[in-house]
Design a protein around this motif. Structure first.
Motif, PDB file in Angstrom:
ATOM      1  N   SER B  54      -9.259 -29.790  26.914  1.00 45.41           N
ATOM      2  CA  SER B  54     -10.478 -29.884  26.703  1.00 45.41           C
ATOM      3  C   SER B  54     -10.965 -28.331  26.017  1.00 45.41           C
ATOM      4  O   SER B  54     -10.067 -27.536  26.008  1.00 45.41           O
ATOM      5  CB  SER B  54     -11.461 -29.791  27.755  1.00 45.41           C
ATOM      6  N   THR B  55     -12.130 -28.250  25.473  1.00 47.77           N
ATOM      7  CA  THR B  55     -12.599 -26.851  24.787  1.00 47.77           C
ATOM      8  C   THR B  55     -13.684 -26.401  25.549  1.00 47.77           C
ATOM      9  O   THR B  55     -14.715 -26.550  24.962  1.00 47.77           O
ATOM     10  CB  THR B  55     -12.729 -27.136  23.401  1.00 47.77           C
ATOM     11  N   PRO B  56     -13.406 -25.757  26.606  1.00 46.77           N
ATOM     12  CA  PRO B  56     -14.768 -25.012  27.318  1.00 46.77           C
ATOM     13  C   PRO B  56     -15.569 -24.068  26.656  1.00 46.77           C
ATOM     14  O   PRO B  56     -14.701 -23.246  25.846  1.00 46.77           O
ATOM     15  CB  PRO B  56     -13.957 -24.642  28.739  1.00 46.77           C
ATOM     16  N   ALA B  57     -16.651 -24.134  26.628  1.00 41.54           N
ATOM     17  CA  ALA B  57     -17.509 -23.069  25.725  1.00 41.54           C
ATOM     18  C   ALA B  57     -18.897 -22.784  26.732  1.00 41.54           C
ATOM     19  O   ALA B  57     -19.335 -23.747  27.392  1.00 41.54           O
ATOM     20  CB  ALA B  57     -17.948 -23.621  24.548  1.00 41.54           C
ATOM     21  N   LEU B  58     -19.070 -21.537  26.602  1.00 42.17           N
ATOM     22  CA  LEU B  58     -20.274 -21.095  27.179  1.00 42.17           C
ATOM     23  C   LEU B  58     -21.494 -20.546  26.242  1.00 42.17           C
ATOM     24  O   LEU B  58     -20.888 -19.688  25.664  1.00 42.17           O
ATOM     25  CB  LEU B  58     -20.234 -20.074  28.520  1.00 42.17           C
ATOM     26  N   ARG B  59     -22.515 -21.187  26.318  1.00 45.81           N
ATOM     27  CA  ARG B  59     -23.828 -20.614  25.355  1.00 45.81           C
ATOM     28  C   ARG B  59     -24.548 -19.906  26.156  1.00 45.81           C
ATOM     29  O   ARG B  59     -25.057 -20.284  27.157  1.00 45.81           O
ATOM     30  CB  ARG B  59     -24.391 -22.004  24.843  1.00 45.81           C
ATOM     31  N   THR B  60     -24.765 -18.306  25.777  1.00 45.74           N
ATOM     32  CA  THR B  60     -25.912 -17.878  26.342  1.00 45.74           C
ATOM     33  C   THR B  60     -26.851 -17.251  25.344  1.00 45.74           C
ATOM     34  O   THR B  60     -26.666 -17.266  24.366  1.00 45.74           O
ATOM     35  CB  THR B  60     -25.216 -16.256  27.099  1.00 45.74           C
ATOM     36  N   ARG B  61     -27.952 -16.532  25.837  1.00 46.45           N
ATOM     37  CA  ARG B  61     -28.647 -15.494  25.087  1.00 46.45           C
ATOM     38  C   ARG B  61     -27.765 -14.114  24.471  1.00 46.45           C
ATOM     39  O   ARG B  61     -27.099 -13.926  25.129  1.00 46.45           O
ATOM     40  CB  ARG B  61     -29.979 -15.139  25.661  1.00 46.45           C
ATOM     41  N   THR B  62     -28.153 -13.960  23.434  1.00 50.82           N
ATOM     42  CA  THR B  62     -27.114 -12.911  22.776  1.00 50.82           C
ATOM     43  C   THR B  62     -27.395 -11.637  23.635  1.00 50.82           C
ATOM     44  O   THR B  62     -26.266 -10.866  23.658  1.00 50.82           O
ATOM     45  CB  THR B  62     -27.309 -12.752  21.072  1.00 50.82           C
ATOM     46  N   ASP B  64     -27.199 -11.459  26.704  1.00 52.54           N
ATOM     47  CA  ASP B  64     -26.421 -11.467  27.672  1.00 52.54           C
ATOM     48  C   ASP B  64     -25.087 -11.751  27.316  1.00 52.54           C
ATOM     49  O   ASP B  64     -23.776 -11.990  28.225  1.00 52.54           O
ATOM     50  CB  ASP B  64     -26.659 -12.939  28.737  1.00 52.54           C
ATOM     51  N   GLU B  65     -24.722 -11.514  26.104  1.00 51.46           N
ATOM     52  CA  GLU B  65     -23.334 -11.738  25.504  1.00 51.46           C
ATOM     53  C   GLU B  65     -22.468 -11.028  26.342  1.00 51.46           C
ATOM     54  O   GLU B  65     -22.268  -9.925  26.749  1.00 51.46           O
ATOM     55  CB  GLU B  65     -23.288 -11.440  23.881  1.00 51.46           C
ATOM     56  N   LEU B  66     -21.248 -11.658  26.366  1.00 44.35           N
ATOM     57  CA  LEU B  66     -19.900 -11.351  27.091  1.00 44.35           C
ATOM     58  C   LEU B  66     -18.693 -10.727  26.138  1.00 44.35           C
ATOM     59  O   LEU B  66     -18.925 -11.267  24.872  1.00 44.35           O
ATOM     60  CB  LEU B  66     -19.277 -12.470  28.076  1.00 44.35           C
ATOM     61  N   ALA B  67     -18.003 -10.083  26.357  1.00 42.81           N
ATOM     62  CA  ALA B  67     -17.119  -9.577  25.704  1.00 42.81           C
ATOM     63  C   ALA B  67     -15.683 -10.131  25.830  1.00 42.81           C
ATOM     64  O   ALA B  67     -15.489 -10.915  26.794  1.00 42.81           O
ATOM     65  CB  ALA B  67     -16.714  -7.965  25.932  1.00 42.81           C
ATOM     66  N   GLU B  68     -14.816  -9.962  24.682  1.00 42.81           N
ATOM     67  CA  GLU B  68     -13.508 -10.974  24.989  1.00 42.81           C
ATOM     68  C   GLU B  68     -12.766 -10.303  25.803  1.00 42.81           C
ATOM     69  O   GLU B  68     -12.740  -9.246  26.208  1.00 42.81           O
ATOM     70  CB  GLU B  68     -12.645 -10.660  23.586  1.00 42.81           C
ATOM     71  N   SER B  69     -12.165 -11.223  26.697  1.00 46.95           N
ATOM     72  CA  SER B  69     -11.118 -10.805  27.754  1.00 46.95           C
ATOM     73  C   SER B  69     -12.125 -10.932  29.263  1.00 46.95           C
ATOM     74  O   SER B  69     -11.628 -10.658  30.363  1.00 46.95           O
ATOM     75  CB  SER B  69     -10.438  -9.710  27.606  1.00 46.95           C
ATOM     76  N   ASP B  70     -13.538 -10.956  29.107  1.00 49.68           N
ATOM     77  CA  ASP B  70     -14.044 -10.875  30.224  1.00 49.68           C
ATOM     78  C   ASP B  70     -13.952 -12.105  31.028  1.00 49.68           C
ATOM     79  O   ASP B  70     -13.738 -13.120  30.562  1.00 49.68           O
ATOM     80  CB  ASP B  70     -15.614 -10.821  29.737  1.00 49.68           C
ATOM     81  N   GLU B  71     -13.951 -11.947  32.369  1.00 50.15           N
ATOM     82  CA  GLU B  71     -13.735 -12.991  33.254  1.00 50.15           C
ATOM     83  C   GLU B  71     -15.130 -13.529  33.949  1.00 50.15           C
ATOM     84  O   GLU B  71     -15.943 -12.653  34.354  1.00 50.15           O
ATOM     85  CB  GLU B  71     -12.756 -12.679  34.277  1.00 50.15           C
ATOM     86  N   ILE B  72     -15.088 -14.772  34.070  1.00 46.74           N
ATOM     87  CA  ILE B  72     -16.311 -15.188  34.467  1.00 46.74           C
ATOM     88  C   ILE B  72     -16.270 -16.639  35.490  1.00 46.74           C
ATOM     89  O   ILE B  72     -14.966 -17.029  35.347  1.00 46.74           O
ATOM     90  CB  ILE B  72     -17.467 -15.786  33.414  1.00 46.74           C
ATOM     91  N   ILE B  73     -17.070 -16.816  36.270  1.00 47.87           N
ATOM     92  CA  ILE B  73     -16.590 -17.973  37.080  1.00 47.87           C
ATOM     93  C   ILE B  73     -17.829 -19.005  37.007  1.00 47.87           C
ATOM     94  O   ILE B  73     -18.957 -18.518  37.231  1.00 47.87           O
ATOM     95  CB  ILE B  73     -16.956 -17.580  38.676  1.00 47.87           C
ATOM     96  N   ILE B  74     -17.477 -20.298  36.350  1.00 48.98           N
ATOM     97  CA  ILE B  74     -18.462 -21.239  36.385  1.00 48.98           C
ATOM     98  C   ILE B  74     -18.016 -22.452  37.326  1.00 48.98           C
ATOM     99  O   ILE B  74     -16.871 -23.053  36.959  1.00 48.98           O
ATOM    100  CB  ILE B  74     -18.627 -21.883  35.078  1.00 48.98           C
ATOM    101  N   ARG B  75     -18.798 -22.871  38.048  1.00 50.84           N
ATOM    102  CA  ARG B  75     -18.538 -24.100  38.909  1.00 50.84           C
ATOM    103  C   ARG B  75     -17.392 -24.093  39.604  1.00 50.84           C
ATOM    104  O   ARG B  75     -16.645 -24.860  40.005  1.00 50.84           O
ATOM    105  CB  ARG B  75     -18.604 -25.349  38.124  1.00 50.84           C
ATOM    106  N   GLY B  76     -17.188 -22.515  40.286  1.00 50.03           N
ATOM    107  CA  GLY B  76     -16.050 -22.629  41.086  1.00 50.03           C
ATOM    108  C   GLY B  76     -14.582 -22.100  40.065  1.00 50.03           C
ATOM    109  O   GLY B  76     -13.607 -21.944  40.773  1.00 50.03           O
ATOM    110  N   THR B  77     -14.818 -22.383  38.798  1.00 49.18           N
ATOM    111  CA  THR B  77     -13.439 -22.201  38.088  1.00 49.18           C
ATOM    112  C   THR B  77     -13.645 -20.809  37.345  1.00 49.18           C
ATOM    113  O   THR B  77     -14.581 -20.503  36.574  1.00 49.18           O
ATOM    114  CB  THR B  77     -13.201 -23.350  36.906  1.00 49.18           C
ATOM    115  N   ARG B  78     -12.478 -20.167  37.189  1.00 46.34           N
ATOM    116  CA  ARG B  78     -12.395 -19.063  36.652  1.00 46.34           C
ATOM    117  C   ARG B  78     -11.982 -19.012  35.196  1.00 46.34           C
ATOM    118  O   ARG B  78     -10.946 -19.799  34.970  1.00 46.34           O
ATOM    119  CB  ARG B  78     -11.648 -17.992  37.430  1.00 46.34           C
TER     120      ARG B  78
END
Lengths: 269, 99
Positions: B54-62, B64-78
């Motif tokens: 699959s191709t996971p993607a996160l859409r945010t307001r700019t 709140d933009e994240l940087a390349e290599s930032d780590e996030i957790i969505i629905r318990g998955t890193r």
């Protein structure tokens, strides 16, 4: 060439023939008698089954309907050519190379110390060519490797789920008359690509898979006498970086050399 | 109100944590609000058949933009951000990979 005789009702039963380690046979391979479950009754297998040829490999489908005792180990014999052991209820697809030089019987025989199966049906005999046999042997050789395990596929048409996995692909089979025996028995050059596929793995793991494949391929490079030998060809990488994990692959190419005569593609020379 | 301010105003309702489509995304600094999707994708590493993924993607307001290599957790998955892609109209789509 495919032989699919209508012999579903023909059964063999050692239970009714105690003392026979190998049983239920007649003399000619193209006209066979099998003892049935009912004692003292014999059934002839449809003569359309044959004739079977010396030195030719066949797939034989055998079904064990029931087992009377535990610890049964059966083999199917075409003359003195024998299959692998089979021992469980169900249908077994056995590969046997016929050898009728000293024995013209077809038998389902018990291994020593085995007591016997219940009804045994010989469902069909199918002639397979050497290319198919070699590809099947490759699949067998590559199944159960420590990294890829049972994820070994031929003729897969839908995307892989579990990885790491191996694909076995037959690319082409080309006769080489210059390497053959005289003009009528060319050397056949069977080109096979084994694709190692891994998701979320490192390149080093793929290289480890390639090493395992090579060891397995060279364990018996004659594939039980069917080929003259093999050569490993190029190994080339591929990848896809779009998904949730990087997917990497290696194309591992092999050439398998075997000889057959013109017009007789199923008989190894 | 400028055109971009007008769009930003519209995004308020889209990213409303109570009534919009966004969900909480844990970051190293706290959390942001984003819209997550992970559609099926058939990976093609050049083999005869592909690989299910699959191709996971996160859409945010700019903002709140994240940087390349930032780590996030969505629905318990890193996940790791592999490519932030701002659209120039106040939103950024972040392509993700399992961390």
């Amino acid at each position: 060439m495919l032989f699919t005789p209508d012999i579903s009702q023909w059964d063999c039963d050692t239970q009714d023939n105690p003392g026979l380690d190998q049983w239920s046979c007649d003399t000619l391979p193209n006209f066979l008698d099998f003892y049935s479950v009912a004692p003292a009754t014999t059934y002839a297998i449809n003569p359309d089954i044959g004739p079977l040829f010396d030195g030719v490999s066949y797939w034989v489908n055998v079904e064990i309907v029931s087992i009377y005792y535990d610890n049964i180990n059966c083999r199917l014999y075409l003359g003195t050519g024998q299959s692998e052991v089979f021992s469980t209820v169900g249908t077994h697809r056995l590969q046997v190379t016929a050898d009728f030089s000293t024995d013209q019987n077809i038998r389902i025989g018990n291994e020593p110390d085995s007591l016997g199966a219940g009804g045994v049906k010989l469902i069909g005999v199918e002639l397979v060519n050497i290319r198919e046999l070699i590809l099947a042997d490759i699949e067998t050789a590559l199944t159960g490797l420590s990294i890829t395990g049972s994820n070994v596929f031929r003729n897969r048409t839908r995307p892989h789920g579990a990885t790491p996995a191996l694909n076995i692909n037959f690319n082409q089979d080309e006769p080489d008359y210059e390497l053959g025996k005289m003009d009528s028995a060319p050397m056949q050059r069977l080109e096979v690509t084994i694709q190692a596929i891994a998701k979320g793995s490192s390149q080093s793991e793929l290289n480890a898979i390639a090493s395992e494949v090579e060891v397995a391929m060279y364990t018996d490079q004659t594939f039980g006498g069917k080929s003259v030998g093999i050569e490993r060809g190029t190994i080339s990488p591929g990848s896809d970086n779009e998904g949730d994990e990087k997917i990497q692959a290696l194309d591992i190419n092999y050439e398998i050399f075997y000889r057959t005569a013109e017009g007789a593609p199923d008989i190894v020379i | 109100m400028t055109f971009l301010e007008d769009i930003d105003d519209d995004l308020d309702s889209l990213y409303d944590p109570d009534f919009g489509f966004a969900e909480r995304v844990e970051t190293a600094d706290g959390y942001i609000i984003g819209i997550f999707e992970s559609p099926y994708y058939e990976g093609d590493p050049g083999t005869f058949v592909g690989v299910r993924t699959s191709t996971p993607a996160l859409r945010t307001r700019t903002k709140d933009e994240l940087a390349e290599s930032d780590e996030i957790i969505i629905r318990g998955t890193r996940y790791t951000v592999v490519e932030p892609m701002p659209n120039g109209y106040g939103e950024t789509i972040h392509m993700l990979r399992l961390a």
